[in-house]
Design an enzyme around this catalytic site. Sequence first.
Site, PDB file in Angstrom:
ATOM      1  N   ARG A  58     -17.432  -2.678  -3.126  1.00  0.00           N
ATOM      2  CA  ARG A  58     -17.838  -1.857  -1.976  1.00  0.00           C
ATOM      3  C   ARG A  58     -19.216  -1.225  -2.193  1.00  0.00           C
ATOM      4  O   ARG A  58     -20.019  -1.131  -1.259  1.00  0.00           O
ATOM      5  CB  ARG A  58     -16.777  -0.774  -1.733  1.00  0.00           C
ATOM      6  CG  ARG A  58     -17.083   0.125  -0.541  1.00  0.00           C
ATOM      7  CD  ARG A  58     -15.844   0.922  -0.139  1.00  0.00           C
ATOM      8  NE  ARG A  58     -16.083   1.759   1.028  1.00  0.00           N
ATOM      9  CZ  ARG A  58     -16.176   3.087   0.975  1.00  0.00           C
ATOM     10  NH1 ARG A  58     -16.073   3.725  -0.182  1.00  0.00           N
ATOM     11  NH2 ARG A  58     -16.370   3.774   2.092  1.00  0.00           N
ATOM     12  N   ASN A  90     -19.978   7.453   2.302  1.00  0.00           N
ATOM     13  CA  ASN A  90     -19.948   7.346   0.840  1.00  0.00           C
ATOM     14  C   ASN A  90     -19.374   8.555   0.125  1.00  0.00           C
ATOM     15  O   ASN A  90     -18.715   8.415  -0.913  1.00  0.00           O
ATOM     16  CB  ASN A  90     -21.371   7.106   0.309  1.00  0.00           C
ATOM     17  CG  ASN A  90     -21.936   5.762   0.729  1.00  0.00           C
ATOM     18  OD1 ASN A  90     -21.174   4.822   0.935  1.00  0.00           O
ATOM     19  ND2 ASN A  90     -23.243   5.677   0.858  1.00  0.00           N
ATOM     20  N   HIS A 188     -11.230  -6.407   1.966  1.00  0.00           N
ATOM     21  CA  HIS A 188     -10.197  -5.374   2.081  1.00  0.00           C
ATOM     22  C   HIS A 188      -8.837  -5.841   1.574  1.00  0.00           C
ATOM     23  O   HIS A 188      -7.834  -5.174   1.797  1.00  0.00           O
ATOM     24  CB  HIS A 188     -10.097  -4.874   3.526  1.00  0.00           C
ATOM     25  CG  HIS A 188     -11.260  -4.018   3.920  1.00  0.00           C
ATOM     26  ND1 HIS A 188     -11.473  -3.569   5.197  1.00  0.00           N
ATOM     27  CD2 HIS A 188     -12.288  -3.529   3.186  1.00  0.00           C
ATOM     28  CE1 HIS A 188     -12.576  -2.832   5.239  1.00  0.00           C
ATOM     29  NE2 HIS A 188     -13.104  -2.806   4.030  1.00  0.00           N
TER      30      HIS A 188
HETATM   31  C1  HEM Z   1     -16.447  -4.881   8.511  1.00  0.00           C
HETATM   32  C2  HEM Z   1     -16.761  -3.610   8.425  1.00  0.00           C
HETATM   33  C3  HEM Z   1     -16.219  -2.694   7.364  1.00  0.00           C
HETATM   34  C4  HEM Z   1     -15.739  -1.453   7.562  1.00  0.00           C
HETATM   35  C5  HEM Z   1     -15.662  -0.722   8.892  1.00  0.00           C
HETATM   36  C6  HEM Z   1     -15.294  -0.954   6.278  1.00  0.00           C
HETATM   37  C7  HEM Z   1     -14.741   0.308   6.059  1.00  0.00           C
HETATM   38  C8  HEM Z   1     -14.122   0.710   4.899  1.00  0.00           C
HETATM   39  C9  HEM Z   1     -13.437   1.964   4.710  1.00  0.00           C
HETATM   40  C10 HEM Z   1     -13.331   3.088   5.739  1.00  0.00           C
HETATM   41  C11 HEM Z   1     -12.910   1.968   3.468  1.00  0.00           C
HETATM   42  C12 HEM Z   1     -12.046   3.051   2.827  1.00  0.00           C
HETATM   43  C13 HEM Z   1     -12.865   4.026   2.043  1.00  0.00           C
HETATM   44  C14 HEM Z   1     -11.983   5.163   1.582  1.00  0.00           C
HETATM   45  O1  HEM Z   1     -11.348   5.790   2.445  1.00  0.00           O
HETATM   46  O2  HEM Z   1     -11.916   5.424   0.360  1.00  0.00           O
HETATM   47  C15 HEM Z   1     -13.250   0.709   2.868  1.00  0.00           C
HETATM   48  C16 HEM Z   1     -12.887   0.324   1.601  1.00  0.00           C
HETATM   49  C17 HEM Z   1     -13.322  -0.829   0.985  1.00  0.00           C
HETATM   50  N1  HEM Z   1     -14.224  -1.726   1.506  1.00  0.00           N
HETATM   51 FE1  HEM Z   1     -14.814  -1.835   3.423  1.00  0.00          FE
HETATM   52  N2  HEM Z   1     -15.517  -1.901   5.327  1.00  0.00           N
HETATM   53  C18 HEM Z   1     -16.093  -2.989   5.935  1.00  0.00           C
HETATM   54  C19 HEM Z   1     -16.528  -4.137   5.309  1.00  0.00           C
HETATM   55  C20 HEM Z   1     -16.486  -4.340   3.948  1.00  0.00           C
HETATM   56  C21 HEM Z   1     -17.184  -5.387   3.240  1.00  0.00           C
HETATM   57  C22 HEM Z   1     -18.113  -6.396   3.897  1.00  0.00           C
HETATM   58  C23 HEM Z   1     -16.872  -5.257   1.930  1.00  0.00           C
HETATM   59  C24 HEM Z   1     -17.347  -6.056   0.755  1.00  0.00           C
HETATM   60  C25 HEM Z   1     -17.816  -7.276   0.817  1.00  0.00           C
HETATM   61  C26 HEM Z   1     -15.951  -4.140   1.822  1.00  0.00           C
HETATM   62  C27 HEM Z   1     -15.324  -3.754   0.664  1.00  0.00           C
HETATM   63  C28 HEM Z   1     -14.438  -2.695   0.580  1.00  0.00           C
HETATM   64  C29 HEM Z   1     -13.612  -2.441  -0.594  1.00  0.00           C
HETATM   65  C30 HEM Z   1     -13.504  -3.324  -1.814  1.00  0.00           C
HETATM   66  C31 HEM Z   1     -12.915  -1.249  -0.332  1.00  0.00           C
HETATM   67  C32 HEM Z   1     -11.949  -0.522  -1.280  1.00  0.00           C
HETATM   68  C33 HEM Z   1     -12.750   0.505  -2.055  1.00  0.00           C
HETATM   69  C34 HEM Z   1     -11.966   1.189  -3.156  1.00  0.00           C
HETATM   70  O3  HEM Z   1     -10.835   0.819  -3.440  1.00  0.00           O
HETATM   71  O4  HEM Z   1     -12.553   2.099  -3.776  1.00  0.00           O
HETATM   72  N3  HEM Z   1     -15.768  -3.591   3.055  1.00  0.00           N
HETATM   73  N4  HEM Z   1     -14.002  -0.040   3.749  1.00  0.00           N
END
Ligand code: HEM
Length: 326
Positions: A58, A90, A188
Amino acid sequence: MEMVLPLVLVLVFSLTSQIEAELQVGFYRDKCRAESIVKDEVEKAFDRDRGIAPGLLRLHFHDCFVRGCDASILVDSTPMNVGEKDGPPNVNTLRGTEVIDSAKARLEAECKGVVSCADTLAFAARDAVEISNGFGWSVPAGRRDGRVSLASETLDIPAPFLNLDQLTQSFAKKGLTQEEMVTLSGAHTIGHAHCTSFSNRLYDFNASSSQDPSLNPLYAEDLKRQCPRGPQGTVDPNLVVDMNFSPAVMDSSYYTDVLHHRGLFTSDQALTTSQATARQVTTYAVNRLLWESEFAKAMVKMSQIEVLTGTDGEIRTNCRVINNYN
Ligand code: HEM
Ligand SMILES: *[C@@H]1O[C@H](CO)[C@@H](O)[C@H](O)[C@H]1NC(C)=O
């Protein structure tokens, strides 16, 4: 005349391939043991906490969507400047920055001022996927580090409440297609999310429905149990839930979830709201290998968004601090 056209074509082709080849696979070949040091640090950190893998993936995404993949996300705020880290998408939700610090410290000890923080992060994101029971790819390198990091610019990072059109536009602004957006959303399949990132879907959704009707009712019950409302009607901002039932495995089960209305965010569930994107979701749900190869390709493209190369930017000494040349 017959000789001129092929010559022009060769020139045009070599120019375009030069533009695309600004970054190179093996940029640090035989230099600084760069890729092996990063991998070693990711592995060590993963053994202590598997959550650093989704964290690193992320981090790289959020870096690339703001001023390109220039490690601007790693810069700490100062009394004079609020950095990206403290922007709304962030703040309090980033994981894995300390892994980049330990890798960078070893890289500086091995050969000073050579390996950028931006490349370190790109390698670490790949290693994070690989170590999560996943797959790898070759990372073109040669990025340099930016000298600007502004919390205000994190508006470019898509929010979890966006609909399909808004998501598509957000990725298009960075040169990525709707198809690539669907492919990259599969990230995700690992990690966790804070309840506050989706609790709007569980309680007081809108005037006619208390919870989001696009959410599977059983899944909604499960989420409510994990994210209860307190006496004030608010949800504890420290609570987190797993992204899916196998939050440490980089498989395509995310797409199965979305098909069954178990997409965690509005933005996840939005992928079923058009025929084209729904078809892609169905395909990936049953074809993990296809998703893997397209995810790897899309990551290589994402990791080249607006990169700094050559003599632009700098090689930061400490990824948290812009170099001071006084
Ligand atoms: C398509 C639009 C996207 C939205 C709206 C989005 C939004 C989010 C949100 C809100 C979280 C949760 C953060 C939290 O509450 O701690 C999250 C987690 C995450 N996102 Fe996305 N995301 C998107 C695309 C992506 C992309 C393109 C990647 C990587 C290539 C990605 C990788 C991740 C990962 C791995 C997590 C887990 C983070 C953790 O466990 O610490 N996301 N995302
Ligand atoms: C409530 O949300 C549902 C699902 O998104 C939508 O179909 C409906 O029109 C909304 N109702 C109101 C009053 O906004």
